[in-house]
Each structure stands twice: as C-alpha cells, then as structure tokens.
Scaffold this active site. Structure first.
Site, mmCIF file in Angstrom:
data_model
loop_
_atom_site.group_PDB
_atom_site.id
_atom_site.type_symbol
_atom_site.label_atom_id
_atom_site.label_comp_id
_atom_site.label_asym_id
_atom_site.label_seq_id
_atom_site.Cartn_x
_atom_site.Cartn_y
_atom_site.Cartn_z
ATOM 1 N N ASP A 1 0.861 -13.005 0.639
ATOM 2 C CA ASP A 1 0.780 -13.729 -0.631
ATOM 3 C C ASP A 1 2.015 -14.605 -0.739
ATOM 4 O O ASP A 1 2.993 -14.366 -0.046
ATOM 5 C CB ASP A 1 0.837 -12.734 -1.799
ATOM 6 C CG ASP A 1 -0.540 -12.194 -2.113
ATOM 7 O OD1 ASP A 1 -1.466 -12.656 -1.466
ATOM 8 O OD2 ASP A 1 -0.668 -11.332 -2.984
ATOM 9 N N ASP B 1 -1.399 -7.962 -4.289
ATOM 10 C CA ASP B 1 -0.940 -7.293 -5.506
ATOM 11 C C ASP B 1 -2.042 -7.176 -6.553
ATOM 12 O O ASP B 1 -1.993 -6.341 -7.417
ATOM 13 C CB ASP B 1 0.285 -8.026 -6.094
ATOM 14 C CG ASP B 1 0.003 -9.504 -6.286
ATOM 15 O OD1 ASP B 1 -1.153 -9.925 -6.089
ATOM 16 O OD2 ASP B 1 0.939 -10.253 -6.630
ATOM 17 N N ASP C 1 -7.508 -8.058 -4.488
ATOM 18 C CA ASP C 1 -7.056 -7.993 -3.095
ATOM 19 C C ASP C 1 -7.524 -6.716 -2.418
ATOM 20 O O ASP C 1 -7.366 -6.553 -1.218
ATOM 21 C CB ASP C 1 -5.520 -8.072 -3.022
ATOM 22 C CG ASP C 1 -5.009 -9.437 -3.440
ATOM 23 O OD1 ASP C 1 -5.756 -10.407 -3.246
ATOM 24 O OD2 ASP C 1 -3.894 -9.533 -3.972
#
Length: 1167
Positions: free
Chosen positions: A466, A787, A791
């Site tokens: 990310d 997070d 996901d």
C-alpha cells in the site's frame, strides 16, 4: 442531551426480581439476541418499549455511556459475566510425554531394550555349556555377566531422556504461544463511551450496558443492539454462512452479533451479552471448546469447525447455522446436505520449507531403513553360518536363550543404524529456529500469527505494498487549496476567503466526516497535534483549524443524531456524503471524495464572490490540467468538497445513489501531503538488491502515486516499467466476457510497478495472477500489505499477508499472517531477513546433521559386517544422535541474521535444501571422518599400544580402543559444528561467533559432557577412562576438521559435476489434478510417495508436524478446534469453509500452493 441522572439510580426500576438490581436477566438478554430482523424489532418494541428503555433498564445512557465506577463495572461482571471465552485447556506435560512416546523408532528401541533386559536376567541351566560355542566364552567373572542388563537399561534411560526433552520442548512452545496469543488479545481494543468521554478499552473489559462505537473494519467483540447507525452493513458469514452483507438499521434489524465484521458505515450499540453468553460464546460452548472429548467425534463426522479466532472472535463456521435455527428446520437439513456435497476446494499446500524437509526426510529414512535391514541380515547370517556351518555345532535347546541374546544384540545394532539415519533433530531444529525467530521478530515490529509465514518470507520475490501509512508517514496535512477560483500554494488567510464560502467549507468538513475523527492537543509540549481516527479527515479538520475556525462547535450544534442520512466512504463510492434536513424544509447534502470522481458529478462551482457559476466539462478538463495534475505531481492527494441543496416539497429517493450524487456544486479542491517515511527509500533499495520487486498498489490518483513511487525509489529512471490505473489494468487483462485471462495478465505484471485507483478486487486479481503465473522459471512468492477491510481477500491469497497494526482494521489483521506493529515498510525488510535466516539455519543444521548421519551409518554398517559388532554402541549412538542433535539444533538454529543475507537473490520454491556446495562439504567431511575412524578401528591398537577391542565376546568390559574411536568421533563432530556455520563456501567460519552465546555455550557444554561420559560413563556408555595423551590425540584429530574444512573450500564446486543436490520442493508434474481437488485435509507429497509402499517408521518422522502441532494449535487465526486434530499447519491458517464459497469455479482455478480466497472475495471476484 438525554438526562443521565435517572439512568444511574437503582430506584429508576423497582423490580427487585432481577439479579444485581438490573431490569433484565442474563437469560432474557440471551433469548432476545437469538432473534433476528423483524422478530427482534417487535420483541424490543412490545416487551421493552424500545432500545432506550433497554438502556434505562441496564442503567446506562445512550449518550453518556456508563459512569465507569469500578464497583458498578464489577457488579455488571458478576451479574452478566466477563467478556472472556475460556480457551481450551492446554495439554498436560504427561500428555505431551505420551505423544513423544508414539515415535515409531523409539518404540522399536524400547521393545529391543526390554527383550535385552529380560534375557540378561534369564540364566538357563546349562547355559554355560561349552557346547554353546563362543557365545558363552570369554566371560571373566560373574560380576561382568551380571552387568548384561546395563545396556538394555541404558537404552531405556536414553529413550526416557529423549522423550522428556521432546515433551519439554513442546510444553515450552505451547507456553510461548499462549503468551503470544494473550499479547495479541491484549492489543485488541474497542471504542466505548464512558462518562461522555470516548475511550478505548481492551476488549476483555467490555461489560453489559457499555455504549460501544462501531465503525468500518471492526470485528464486534460482544453482542449488542444498535442505538444509532449510518449506512451500516455487517458481514455475518462467520455465524450464518451467508456471504451477503446484512444491512442494519433501527427499523429493520438492530441486532449486532459478536464475531461478525463491520464492512461499511458506523454507529453506536448498547452491549447486551458478553463472553460465553454472547452468540459466539454459546456456539463455542456447544462446540465443546472446554472439553477435548467432543473434538474427536466432531472431526470424525468430517465437519470442520471454524477456528475460534481470538478470545472473543470465535468463528464457528459450519453447523452453526444449525444452532441458530431449530435443528430440524429445513435450512438446517439443507446446509447439512450442502456440506456433504461441497468438498472439492483446493487446500493450501505445506509451506515451502516443510514440503522440502518432508521429502528429504523420506529419502533419508528409506536409505536408513535399507541400511539397517541389510546390517541385521548380514550379522544374523554371519553368526548362523559361522556357528552352525563353519564350527558345525548343533542347535541345543539349553543354548537357545544365549543365541536369542545374540540376535537381540544384532537387532539393537540394526535399530541403532536406523536411529542414526533418521534425522531426529530435524523437527527440533525447525521448531527452535522458527520459535526463536518469531520471538526476535517481535522486537523488529513483526507480530507473526502463522509460523510458516516467517520462513516463506525468506523466499519472497514480490511485495505489493500500500502507499498510505506503509511507504508514507500517514500524517496528513492540507498544504494547497483551490477555493473561489484561486489556487493557493499555501493555506489561505481566512480573511482572504468569502465568509459564505468559508462557512460552507467549515460545515462541509466538520459535519461530513466521522465524528470519531478529531485532532487532540499534542502529548508533549511543542509536539505535533495528535490525529485520531481517519487520517484524511484529520487533515481536513486540521485545515479548518488552520483557517482559525472551530469544528467542534459545529459538531456540538449538529450532533450525530441530527444527521438525516449518511453515505459512508467505501472503496466503490470513493466518496462520503451527509444529508441534513434544513429548518425551513428541504435538505442539504455535503460531499467529499477523490477529486476526479466528485468533479465529474459537479455541474456548478462557487466563484470568488461565492456566486454559483456553471461548471461544464471544458471547465473540468481545464481544472484537472491546471490544478489537480500539478498538485498530484507534487505527490499530493487531491480531495474535492461539494454540496447540493434539495428543495422542500417532495423527498428524494435516497436509495437511488446515482441521482442523489449528481448536480453538485464544487466548493473547493484541497491538496493533502503525506510525506514519504525517511527510511523507506533505503529499505526499497535493499529489497531490490535482494532480488525482490516492490510494487505499489494504491487507491490514489496515478500522478500522486507516480510521484511518491519515484521518491521511494520504486520507479528508477531509465527502467522499462508500467504505471497503470485500475480501469486500464482491467481492460488489458480481461477478455470480452470480462474474465481475467492469465496470458494477458502475464504480459502486464512483470513490468507493472504502480497500480493506481485500484479496487480491492484489482489487488486480489494482481496477487492471484502473479502467484499463478508460469512465465518465469520460479513460481513467484508474493507478500502483500493491507490495512482495509477490503484487503482481506488479497491478504489471504498472498503467500504472506502483512496487516497494519496501527491503521489496520480487525478484518485485515484477521486475514493476515504477520502484523506490522509499527506500520512501517522497513519492518517487512526485517521479516525478509529473518525468513532467509530461518532457511539458512535449517540448511546449516542439515549440513552438520547429515555429515554425522552418513559417517555413523557407514561406520555402524561396515563395522558390524566386518567385526560383528558396531564400533559405536547403541547408547553411544543415542548420545551422538539425540543429545548432540538437540544441542546442535539449538546452536545452529539460533544464529542471528546479518545484513549480508539481503545481498543474494531469493532461493525460490524449487531450489533444493542441500546445494551442491553443501553436498561437497558433507561428503568432504565424511571422507575425512571415515578415513580417521577406520584407521583407528583397524590400526588404532597398534598406534596407541593398547588391546584391540574387535571381536570381543558378549558382555565383556568396555575397551580403551573403542572408547578412543567413540571419543574421536564426537570430537570431530564438535569441530565440524563450527564448520557448519557457513553453507556458501565462506572461509571464515568463526565470523560473528560471539554474537551467538547459545552456540558457544552448546559447544563448551557438549565438550564438558563428553569428558564426563568418557571418564565416568563406564559400562552403560561402554566407555573406559582415557589418559591425557590419548585425550590430546582425540582433540587434535577433531581440530583437523577445521583445517580440512579450509581445504574443501579451495575445491571449486563447479568442477564437481557428479555432485547431486537433494531436498527439492515438489515439482509441478508431481501434482496431478485429482490431488489438487481431493477432499483430503492437505496435499502432502511425501505421504503420496508412501502410499506406493507403506513404511512403518515414517510416522516417527512425522514428528516434524507433531512437534509443530502445538505451535499451530495456538496460531491466532486457528486455535483449539482444528489445531489439535490436524497435523497440517496451513489448513488451520485458512479458515475457509467449503460451504461458503459462492462460486467454487473461481477458487478451483487457484494454484494448490495458496489458500482459496475468503467467501466474500470469491463472491465478489467470481461473480
């Protein structure tokens, strides 16, 4: 504000019939929570008169919460129970001892020892008859003859030691993982309101009557009833097996259950049941979490109970639907049938290392078995031919026990060869290495939830990371703004803005953001203000403060209860909107979101004088070019703020989102900066040097993503790379039907470095595509960071999923293998280092272990064949094999990692455990040791001028000759242990040796123990004391190992073409299609080999799994219910239940080496 005073008065309800003076009993609340949707709404209305009355009965205020008075909290715990589900009882030490005794090799040894013991006490009449031949000869005195029992007893004693060591190891691991479990549980906190203050408390401290705030990504720790909710959607699949998200609202379905996930929205609930009284707790008790006895029955039925996740995160996936409905109901029967039908879901394969180890162990074991069988056959034949053939003696009845004693001795020698051949210390080395690494990784901010993830990470070839929070600091601030037709490069002065625009800006930001997001004063003077909640919202609230305005005053004026409707942010909308009803009728809606998305929905814009002007597509393009792109190229995230007024009269259809979110008026566009973490560029450089490709997958604008990726070093100038947006990515990889095609994906992913504006589905598709790809030689091992709730599928699909400890939602943590407690990318690099270290530690141990094994087996075999007796006695073998193995595994498995591990490419899944260099070392050292030992064996008595120890009769006293052979053998192993510290042909074997105190302690300790054994071991160890000069010779020959090691280093491996590698991973062609889909718990290729010829002792080898069983039992995501019953680790780590997969076709394609996606993913991706 609701009046709080009445809520805490016991007199407010004078029922007195209920325990603890509350207006509801535990049973009533339990019954209430069993109800669903309309039924529940009616019961609350009819029996209680609404949720507020329930709050009053529970003496709590929906706004202020509980008083937080300790006496009151204790009283609630006494009445309604604690929020704690008692874990399954740990195995007792005796149970672990019993398990260790199941090892087949040990059982064979025990039987042999008991027969030997029995025969040593049996003296038949006429046993000393000369006619029995040499068998009875040579016994000098009665005392020695009486000592025949010692060998049997010593073997039994050694077996007991081994069993106790194994059991103690298991016990300490169990304790360690319970500790890890409780640490994870302590870290899980939940937001509640007490005394009107929003605070976070550990989940275990929740009590009935608490007012809890729930938000997107939470895993509910207790049952409750909704008091107020915004656009709340819950995933109840963990309880019901239905993968569809359930909308929750006061009017339709206010019941919130523990163990379920909040997928969207936010709200507040009053806690009505905790611990064993919550729905999860009830199921948990039904599943017999407290009794082990139920488990076996259940496992035999072939049901998979879902693993109780954390203390209050029990997920019971199957059979639970049956619990909630009456057992005879149709749905119950249906789900039973479904359960029988759907079994063909590919299972996650063993971790790479385990697969290789099991195969290697099988190969070694087969060789050992053959060797030991040949040894016994040769010894027996030689004895029979010599005694009855050459000497021509008849078989006399009275001599039978003596002959049998000889046969037992041969059998013991055979078993000893087998014991030495089977690498007993291997499972121990794996366990110690992994457990040690996990412990140390905690210090490096890696909380490992699944042990094998630690080792898989060493093979990682790709990391999909990310951007926000991992590569950047996740401390966002607004640094530029476009307001009223002007682009401000710094925060504008509030005086410069039109008051009407300023008012819209402040209201739009303050009201249209989660009320849980706020900015608090700094903890230390002179520090930065603390951002609590969503960081993007905090940046906007900070912007309001920079404009010298107060957002809290606006929120106090319009509390959450007054909000008419909220469209919360999610990954599909990429925007958030809040609707207020205006005092004069009509509604006003504030919206904020990604600039290109909101601007597309704007038809008007405010100019400098706060007048509304038309905003056409031409104006939009110009704004993108002149405002948004320059901001994005500076690495800023751009957020657009807008509003819309709905006229009084007819109320719009709020469910038609497309209509509602159109015709907006743009107020401003702001640029938010999230600086790159200073240590990230160096960490990424290390990854690239280590042969790991880092890809950025972000929901942000492509220009912002590209700017940040360049700052981080993901994009290098002059490289051939791709930066794609989600849409473009999908058009490149999907066919006309919209299906993902692997061939198309294979053209994209090798060059892809940045995927912007990506959805969670894109992330999952990318990860799956890379893992399933066959274009590169090695199968890629992919790590993913995440997070958000969405996901989950990608984290599950990846070989290693990293969840953020600070910013991560419970759902993401649940799906992950490792939690980064500091959310920092550098911790991932540390994980790679530890993973490679585990792999190397096992290789070092193997190099040492196999040298010992090769030498000991050959010595025992040839010695037995030539001299009819093994030069190394059974007890000595056990000392060498088990004690030295245990110590060596401790010494070599605890080597700390060094930065140099990051200078090589990943080994990959198919690289053999034993490289050609290691094979060169093993064989080279074996040659040295065998030459020395055979020289000593056949010429040692001349060299040392002592009596020969060859061809001595049964029960004769230990000879100095064989003691020297044994002592020299141990000394060589001791110094070879130092050689084994290096496996890549490095010359300096002493490098950093003092960084590992355990290694030094083990070497010194083993040496000391050897002195004691030789000097004082006597008959049990078949040793006789040695003189000082003999000791010096033994040590001198041992030191020769180090010099010989230098000699081996000079021989180039490339010249030795004949050397073979060993311990490969399973090859693709080994795995047939049926094996992939069979309903077995897990594919274990080694076991498949065994089906071709069942080998008895293999179960003994299976101690690799048995030893790690305890560990897997306490992995966070898969505790008691499955762990104890399944040896295979990864089955537990994936708590997918076949019944939930809504489109198995999607999952069936996935490679055997990775877990299927979660049901939600299968639903979203597959459909």
């Amino acid at each position: 504000m609701a009046n709080n005073s009445t809520d805490h008065h016991p007199n407010s309800i004078n029922d007195g019939t209920y325990e603890g003076d509350f207006g509801c009993s535990v049973q009533e609340l339990r019954d209430l929570m069993e109800l669903r949707s309309g039924e529940a709404v009616n019961r609350i209305r009819d029996n209680y008169g609404g949720v507020t009355i329930i709050c009053r009965r529970l003496k709590t205020s929906p706004v202020e919460g509980l008083s937080g008075n300790l006496g009151d909290l204790e009283n609630r715990r006494q009445t309604f129970g604690k929020n704690f589900i008692p874990p399954k009882k740990a195995k007792t030490f005796l149970q672990l001892v019993w398990e260790a005794l199941q090892d087949v090799t040990l059982i064979i040894l025990e039987i042999a020892a008991i027969i030997s013991l029995g025969l040593s006490f049996y003296h038949p009449p006429g046993g000393d008859n000369e006619a029995c031949g040499e068998a009875a000869g040579g016994v000098e005195d009665e005392g020695e003859a009486q000592a025949g029992w010692i060998e049997g007893a010593a073997i039994l004693f050694s077996v007991i030691i081994v069993v106790l060591v194994t059991a103690f190891n298991d016990w300490s691991k169990e304790k360690q993982f319970r500790g890890l479990q409780s640490r994870i549980e302590q870290e899980q906190k939940f937001t509640v309101i007490r005394k009107g203050q929003v605070i976070q408390i550990p989940v275990a401290e929740l009590v009935v009557g608490d007012i809890a705030q729930i938000k997107y990504g939470d895993l509910l720790p207790a049952d409750g009833i909704l008091i107020q909710g915004n656009d709340l959607k819950i995933d109840e699949s963990s309880l019901t097996g239905e993968s569809d998200q359930v909308k929750k609202s006061l009017e339709k379905d206010p019941m919130l259950l523990s163990g379920t996930h909040v997928m969207e929205g936010s709200g507040r609930m009053v806690v009505t049941a905790v611990g064993i009284n919550s729905q999860t707790g009830i199921i948990f008790t039904l599943l017999g979490a407290n009794e082990g006895g139920d488990e076996e029955k259940k496992s035999k039925k072939g049901k998979k109970q879902g693993p109780p996740e954390n203390r209050n995160k029990a997920k019971a996936q199957d059979g639970v639907a049956l619990e909630i409905q009456p057992l005879k109901s149709e749905e119950g029967i249906e789900s039973e049938e479904k359960e029988k039908k759907v079994v063909k879901v590919p299972k996650k394969e063993k971790s790479v290392l385990q697969g290789k180890l099991t195969r290697l162990a099988v190969q070694i074991g087969k060789a050992g078995l053959i060797m030991s069988a040949i040894t016994v056959i040769i010894l027996v034949l030689y004895f029979v031919i010599y005694t009855f053939g050459v000497l021509g003696r008849p078989w006399l009845a009275e001599c039978t026990p003596i002959y049998i004693q000889y046969f037992v001795k041969f059998f013991i020698i055979g078993v000893t060869v087998l014991v030495v051949a089977v690498p007993e210390g291997l499972p121990l080395a794996v366990t110690i290495s992994l457990a040690y690494s996990v412990k140390k990784m905690m210090k490096d901010n890696n909380l490992v939830r699944h042990l094998d993830a630690c080792e898989t990470m060493g093979n990682a070839t790709a990391i999909c990371s990310d951007k926000t929070g991992t590569l950047t600091m996740n401390r966002m601030t607004v640094v530029q703004a476009y307001v009223g037709g002007t682009h401000y490069r710094q925060i504008p002065d509030p005086e410069a803005l039109n008051p009407k625009i300023l008012d819209l800006l402040v209201n739009g930001i303050s009201i249209n953001s989660a009320y849980t997001s706020k900015i608090l004063p700094p903890e230390k003077e002179g520090g930065l203000p603390r951002q609590v909640g969503n960081k993007t919202e905090c940046a906007l609230l900070g912007f309001v403060l920079d404009l010298k305005q107060d957002y809290q005053a606006v929120r106090n004026e319009i509390p959450e209860e007054k909000l008419y409707k909220v469209y919360t942010f999610n990954s599909v909308r990429k925007s958030m909107s809040t609707v207020l009803s205006e005092p004069g009728g009509g509604f006003r809606m504030y919206s904020k979101g990604a600039s290109e998305i909101i601007l597309r929905k704007c038809t008007k814009i405010l100019d400098q004088g706060s007048e509304v002007c038309a905003f056409k597509s031409r104006d939009r393009d110009e704004m993108v070019k002149k405002v948004i792109e320059p901001m994005a190229c500076d690495g800023l995230r751009t957020i657009c703020l807008a509003y819309r007024d709905f006229p009084a009269g007819s109320e719009p259809d709020w469910d038609n989102e497309a209509d509602i979110l159109s015709d907006l008026t743009c107020i401003a566009v702001v640029g938010i900066e999230d600086p790159v973490r200073p240590e990230v560029p160096e960490a990424i450089q290390k990854c690239q040097r280590a042969g790991i490709t880092v890809r950025m997958v972000t929901g942000d604008n492509i220009n912002t993503a590209r700017a940040i990726a360049t700052k981080c070093g993901i994009l290098q100038p002059g490289e051939d790379f791709l930066c794609l947006e989600g849409k473009e990515f999908n058009t490149l990889i999907r066919n006309e039907k919209g299906e993902v095609e692997q061939d198309k994906l294979d053209k994209v992913w090798p060059r892809l470095r940045v995927l912007a504006r990506s959805s969670p589905t894109d992330k999952h598709t990318l990860v799956k595509g890379i893992i399933d790809s066959t274009v590169v030689e090695q199968r890629q091992v992919v790590a993913v960071t995440g997070d958000g709730t969405n996901d989950g599928p990608a984290l599950k699909k990846a070989d290693v999923g990293f969840a953020m400890g600070i910013a991560g939602t419970d759902v993401a943590k649940e799906a992950s293998d490792i939690i980064l407690t500091d959310d920092n990318f550098t911790s991932i690099v540390k994980a790679v280092m530890w993973g490679r270290n585990v792999y190397d530690s096992i290789s070092k141990f193997l190099q040492f272990q196999l040298t010992v094994n090769v030498v000991a087996v050959i010595v025992a075999f040839t010695g037995a064949c030539i001299t009819q007796d093994s030069p190394l006695k059974a007890v000595q073998m056990l000392w060498v094999n088990l004690i030295m193995d245990t110590f060596a595994s401790l010494a070599l498995a605890t080597e700390p990692p060094t930065e140099s591990l990051l200078l090589r490419k990943p080994y990959g899944r198919n690289k053999p455990l034993i490289s050609r260099t290691m094979m060169k070392n093993i064989l080279g050292h074996a040659v040295y040791q065998l030459t020395i030992i055979f020289t000593l064996l056949f010429a040692g008595e001349k060299f040392f001028d002592i009596d020969s120890g060859r061809n001595v009769p049964l029960h004769s006293p230990p000879s100095e000759h064989y003691t020297i052979v044994f002592n020299t053998f141990v000394m060589m192993q001791l110094f070879n242990e130092i050689n084994a510290r290096k496996i890549h042909g490095e010359r300096n074997v002493f490098e950093n040796i003092f960084r590992n105190p355990i290694f030094c302690a083990v070497v010194v300790g083993t040496f000391a123990a050897q002195i004691v054994i030789v000097e004082f071991g006597g008959k049990p160890f078949s040793c006789s004391g040695l003189t000082l000069s003999q000791w010096f010779w033994c040590i001198f020959i041992g030191v020769g190992e180090l010099l010989w090691g230098q000699l081996i280093c000079t021989v180039p491996t490339s010249r030795l073409k004949f050397l073979k590698e060993a311990g490969h991973g399973p090859m693709k062609e080994d795995i047939t299609h049926e094996e992939l889909t069979e309903g077995a718990d897990e594919i274990d290729h080694a076991e498949m080999e065994l089906r071709k010829g069942q080998i008895l002792w293999f179960r003994g080898l299976n101690r690799i799994q048995t030893q790690m069983d305890v560990v897997y039992t306490f992995q966070t995501s898969g505790t008691s219910l499955q762990g104890a019953l399944r040896r295979q680790p990864s089955t537990i780590s994936q708590h997918l239940d076949a019944k939930h997969v809504s489109s198995p076709t999607h999952v069936a394609l996935s490679s055997a080496t990775s877990p299927p996606a979660t049901s939600a993913a299968a639903a979203s991706v597959g459909n």
